[in-house]
Design an enzyme around this catalytic site. Structure first.
Site, short mmCIF file in Angstrom:
data_model
loop_
_atom_site.label_atom_id
_atom_site.label_comp_id
_atom_site.label_asym_id
_atom_site.label_seq_id
_atom_site.Cartn_x
_atom_site.Cartn_y
_atom_site.Cartn_z
N GLU A 97 27.78 36.43 21.42
CA GLU A 97 27.51 35.16 22.10
C GLU A 97 28.20 34.00 21.40
OE1 GLU A 97 25.93 34.36 24.94
OE2 GLU A 97 25.60 36.46 25.39
N THR A 117 36.13 31.31 24.17
CA THR A 117 37.15 32.24 23.69
C THR A 117 37.21 33.44 24.63
OG1 THR A 117 36.59 31.59 21.42
CG2 THR A 117 37.95 33.56 21.68
#
Length: 182
Positions: free
Chosen positions: A49, A55
């Protein structure tokens, strides 16, 4: 992969009619990702997470695998210096200035300002700005460029000294600074 197909009593009928097709699509098209596997556990899911914030999955996968091989439990990470975690984080978008799952022991200089001091921001903000300048620089950054990051010189110097002490910034003999080379 199997998914739950039941709905709660409070689920509106229109939403409930979407559950079956969405779950069916997921079972057919879901990617096999390591944090979705049962063996990932809560630690692996939490690490994913944090890494997946801003990203792409393709960039996270190799770093995630290396991270969990090195620190399979939170206690393993907590035993390391904060600089090690940041270096292992690599160039993932988040983490150069923030590694939230690392143990948080506030430095001795943080806390309420002493009498007579008025700061425009916290030491954490100054550290973040200094790291952002260094992260984006192609070459080592001269002291004068870092001086322009934050107006208050005592707070700026304290933040830079803390970054050096934590191993997040490397001072060079000619008065320039850079992120440590990995």
């Amino acid at each position: 992969m199997t998914a739950m197909t039941s709905t709660s009593p409070q689920t509106p009928p229109a939403a409930a009619s979407l559950h079956t097709p969405v779950i069916g699509w997921f079972e057919q098209h879901a990617r096999d990702l390591p944090w979705r596997r049962p063996e990932a556990g809560a630690w692996g899911v939490m690490v994913s997470e944090f890494m997946l914030q801003q990203t792409p999955v393709s960039r996270v996968l190799p770093v995630y695998e290396q991270w969990l091989a090195r620190w399979p439990r939170p206690a393993d990470l907590a035993a390391e210096a904060p600089g090690e975690a940041v270096r292992a984080w690599g160039r993932l978008r988040y983490g150069v200035h923030r590694v939230p799952q690392h143990r948080q022991q506030p430095p001795a200089h943080e806390g309420p300002p002493r009498k007579g001091q008025t700061y425009a921001g916290t030491d954490r903000q100054v550290r973040g700005r200094l790291l952002a300048v260094l992260r984006d620089a192609v070459n080592p950054v001269p002291q004068a460029a870092l001086d322009a990051v934050w107006e208050e010189p005592v707070q700026r110097a304290r933040a830079l000294d803390g970054l050096v002490a934590d191993g997040l910034v490397e001072p060079l003999a000619d008065g320039r600074y850079r992120l440590p080379l990995t």
